[in-house]
Design a protein around this motif. Structure first.
Motif, PDB file in Angstrom:
ATOM      1  N   PHE A 176       0.682  -1.088  -0.014  1.00 50.27           N
ATOM      2  CA  PHE A 176       0.098   0.021  -0.068  1.00 50.27           C
ATOM      3  C   PHE A 176       0.973   1.175  -0.029  1.00 50.27           C
ATOM      4  O   PHE A 176       1.737   1.565   1.000  1.00 50.27           O
ATOM      5  N   PHE A 177       0.645   2.068  -0.960  1.00 51.60           N
ATOM      6  CA  PHE A 177       1.757   3.238  -1.399  1.00 51.60           C
ATOM      7  C   PHE A 177       1.091   4.570  -1.122  1.00 51.60           C
ATOM      8  O   PHE A 177      -0.029   4.926  -1.580  1.00 51.60           O
ATOM      9  N   LEU A 178       1.773   5.352  -0.264  1.00 50.31           N
ATOM     10  CA  LEU A 178       1.494   6.482   0.023  1.00 50.31           C
ATOM     11  C   LEU A 178       2.324   7.547  -0.278  1.00 50.31           C
ATOM     12  O   LEU A 178       3.615   7.238   0.007  1.00 50.31           O
ATOM     13  N   LEU A 211      -1.382  -1.042  -4.193  1.00 49.15           N
ATOM     14  CA  LEU A 211      -2.464  -0.233  -4.212  1.00 49.15           C
ATOM     15  C   LEU A 211      -2.139   0.978  -3.744  1.00 49.15           C
ATOM     16  O   LEU A 211      -1.428   1.185  -2.702  1.00 49.15           O
ATOM     17  N   ASP A 212      -2.897   2.105  -4.351  1.00 45.20           N
ATOM     18  CA  ASP A 212      -2.604   3.511  -3.916  1.00 45.20           C
ATOM     19  C   ASP A 212      -3.482   3.896  -2.656  1.00 45.20           C
ATOM     20  O   ASP A 212      -4.615   4.000  -2.815  1.00 45.20           O
ATOM     21  N   VAL A 233       0.489  -6.800   5.390  1.00 39.36           N
ATOM     22  CA  VAL A 233       0.865  -6.014   4.083  1.00 39.36           C
ATOM     23  C   VAL A 233       2.111  -5.067   4.393  1.00 39.36           C
ATOM     24  O   VAL A 233       2.378  -4.512   5.471  1.00 39.36           O
ATOM     25  N   VAL A 234       2.603  -4.500   3.497  1.00 44.65           N
ATOM     26  CA  VAL A 234       3.997  -3.836   3.418  1.00 44.65           C
ATOM     27  C   VAL A 234       3.174  -2.313   3.231  1.00 44.65           C
ATOM     28  O   VAL A 234       2.339  -1.880   2.284  1.00 44.65           O
ATOM     29  N   VAL A 235       3.331  -1.408   3.983  1.00 39.20           N
ATOM     30  CA  VAL A 235       3.063   0.054   3.809  1.00 39.20           C
ATOM     31  C   VAL A 235       4.284   0.870   3.548  1.00 39.20           C
ATOM     32  O   VAL A 235       5.119   1.289   4.280  1.00 39.20           O
ATOM     33  N   LEU A 236       4.118   1.537   2.313  1.00 33.39           N
ATOM     34  CA  LEU A 236       5.258   1.913   1.713  1.00 33.39           C
ATOM     35  C   LEU A 236       4.906   3.780   1.692  1.00 33.39           C
ATOM     36  O   LEU A 236       3.898   4.017   0.907  1.00 33.39           O
ATOM     37  N   ALA A 237       5.447   4.361   2.424  1.00 35.66           N
ATOM     38  CA  ALA A 237       4.970   5.817   2.763  1.00 35.66           C
ATOM     39  C   ALA A 237       6.194   6.720   2.453  1.00 35.66           C
ATOM     40  O   ALA A 237       7.162   6.484   3.209  1.00 35.66           O
ATOM     41  N   VAL A 238       6.146   7.773   1.788  1.00 37.06           N
ATOM     42  CA  VAL A 238       7.182   8.514   1.379  1.00 37.06           C
ATOM     43  C   VAL A 238       6.572   9.860   1.024  1.00 37.06           C
ATOM     44  O   VAL A 238       6.123  10.597   0.138  1.00 37.06           O
ATOM     45  N   VAL A 239       6.724  10.620   2.392  1.00 39.42           N
ATOM     46  CA  VAL A 239       6.683  12.265   2.336  1.00 39.42           C
ATOM     47  C   VAL A 239       7.895  12.563   3.211  1.00 39.42           C
ATOM     48  O   VAL A 239       8.049  12.232   4.288  1.00 39.42           O
ATOM     49  N   ASP A 240       8.909  13.420   2.300  1.00 45.46           N
ATOM     50  CA  ASP A 240      10.183  13.182   2.790  1.00 45.46           C
ATOM     51  C   ASP A 240      10.824  14.644   2.608  1.00 45.46           C
ATOM     52  O   ASP A 240      11.891  14.834   1.822  1.00 45.46           O
ATOM     53  N   PRO A 241      10.610  15.520   3.397  1.00 45.17           N
ATOM     54  CA  PRO A 241      11.515  16.718   3.266  1.00 45.17           C
ATOM     55  C   PRO A 241      12.732  16.843   3.448  1.00 45.17           C
ATOM     56  O   PRO A 241      13.466  17.704   2.923  1.00 45.17           O
ATOM     57  N   VAL A 298       7.662   0.923   5.498  1.00 40.10           N
ATOM     58  CA  VAL A 298       8.982   1.553   4.929  1.00 40.10           C
ATOM     59  C   VAL A 298       8.950   3.114   4.489  1.00 40.10           C
ATOM     60  O   VAL A 298       7.836   3.057   3.948  1.00 40.10           O
ATOM     61  N   GLY A 299       9.700   3.657   4.909  1.00 37.45           N
ATOM     62  CA  GLY A 299       9.735   5.154   4.777  1.00 37.45           C
ATOM     63  C   GLY A 299      10.743   5.797   5.733  1.00 37.45           C
ATOM     64  O   GLY A 299      11.904   5.265   6.176  1.00 37.45           O
ATOM     65  N   PRO A 300      10.978   7.110   5.491  1.00 37.86           N
ATOM     66  CA  PRO A 300      11.994   7.963   5.999  1.00 37.86           C
ATOM     67  C   PRO A 300      11.386   8.090   7.603  1.00 37.86           C
ATOM     68  O   PRO A 300      10.240   7.906   8.066  1.00 37.86           O
ATOM     69  N   ASP A 301      12.499   8.044   8.606  1.00 40.03           N
ATOM     70  CA  ASP A 301      12.372   8.245   9.800  1.00 40.03           C
ATOM     71  C   ASP A 301      12.111   9.802  10.425  1.00 40.03           C
ATOM     72  O   ASP A 301      13.024  10.359  10.843  1.00 40.03           O
ATOM     73  N   ASN A 302      10.855  10.282   9.872  1.00 40.32           N
ATOM     74  CA  ASN A 302      10.756  11.729  10.325  1.00 40.32           C
ATOM     75  C   ASN A 302       9.577  11.975  10.927  1.00 40.32           C
ATOM     76  O   ASN A 302       9.075  13.223  10.999  1.00 40.32           O
TER      77      ASN A 302
END
Length: 258
Positions: free
Chosen positions: A5-7, A34-35, A63-71, A89-93
């Motif tokens: 699941f991609f955000l 899935l978006d 499921v895998v949650v892929l989240a990329v909001v990455d300033p 999975v994503g940035p540690d922010n």
């Protein structure tokens, strides 16, 4: 194979979302992707954290949650995979702050052993080759998500780190009476950090007293109303309008149940 699941805040005007999906497909052929959202306000971690919180109860476990909001892409901020009842999975922010209230991580790993994908079937131009340091969605997070989607161990991605070291945004959900405006949806409705909205009560926000009703259709057009929103948080809206604009609301503004 686990679905992904991609955000992101990549939008759809540029090829970024498609490129991430292409890498997922190349690393894990046939992986279902899935978006969740891609038109989030750019670099708005509060809005993205809320979007994950709203979606999480409906995402199957495993499921895998892929989240990329990455300033902070390309800086010293860490890239992580965290394992709870779902795999993140994503940035540690702080992006996962609210999601982890519902599904706390039990283990976490840095993505230090992930290799960027090799460009497929292209010819380099002199000394030039595809690359860069500002697209970790493509170069780190998509390969890591594909790894997890295949069921491979997260420990192969890099060293384990304490889950207590993962960054959280300074947000607190509570039953009240004090709270704040967390973020806004695309309609201008203000989502707050309050977990209840008793019918017949009033909410004070932005110097206005707003009645609590079951839904925004229970007040006249152009009138303000508070109600329990779809994510179970108190929201403030204007019927057929934008509470953000009409009431002059801003993120972090105090909210109080009366």
């Amino acid at each position: 194979m686990r679905p992904v699941f991609f955000l992101s805040d990549f939008g759809l005007e540029d090829p970024y979302v498609g490129v991430v999906k292409a890498v997922l497909w190349e690393k894990a052929p046939g992986v279902p992707v899935l978006d969740l959202a891609h038109a989030l306000p750019p670099q708005d971690l509060r809005r993205a954290a809320y979007a994950l919180f709203e979606a999480l109860p409906y995402l199957p476990e495993g499921v895998v949650v892929l989240a990329v909001v990455d300033p902070g892409v390309g800086t010293r901020r860490r890239a992580i995979a965290a394992i709870g009842r779902r795999l993140y999975v994503g940035p540690d922010n702080g992006l996962f702050t609210l999601a982890w209230l519902l599904d706390p991580p039990q283990r976490a790993f840095l993505l230090e052993k992930v290799r960027p994908p090799a460009p497929q079937g292209v010819q380099t131009l002199g000394g030039w080759a595809p690359g860069g340091h500002t697209f970790h969605g493509r170069d780190l997070f998509a390969p890591a998500a594909a790894h997890l989607a295949l069921g491979l161990p997260a420990g192969e991605l890099g060293p384990e780190v304490p889950v207590g070291s993962l960054l959280r945004l300074p947000l607190r959900l509570s039953p009240g009476p004090e709270g704040e405006v967390l973020t806004f949806d695309r309609f201008g409705n203000a989502i707050t950090t309050l977990l209840q909205a008793p019918l017949g009560a009033w909410v004070e926000v932005g110097g206005r007293r707003v009645p609590v009703r079951r839904t925004f259709g229970e007040v006249g057009e152009g009138e303000a109303v508070a109600y329990l929103g779809s994510a179970g948080l108190l929201e403030v809206a204007v019927n057929r309008g934008s509470a953000k604009e009409a009431l002059g609301l801003k993120e972090g503004m105090p909210v109080r149940l009366l």
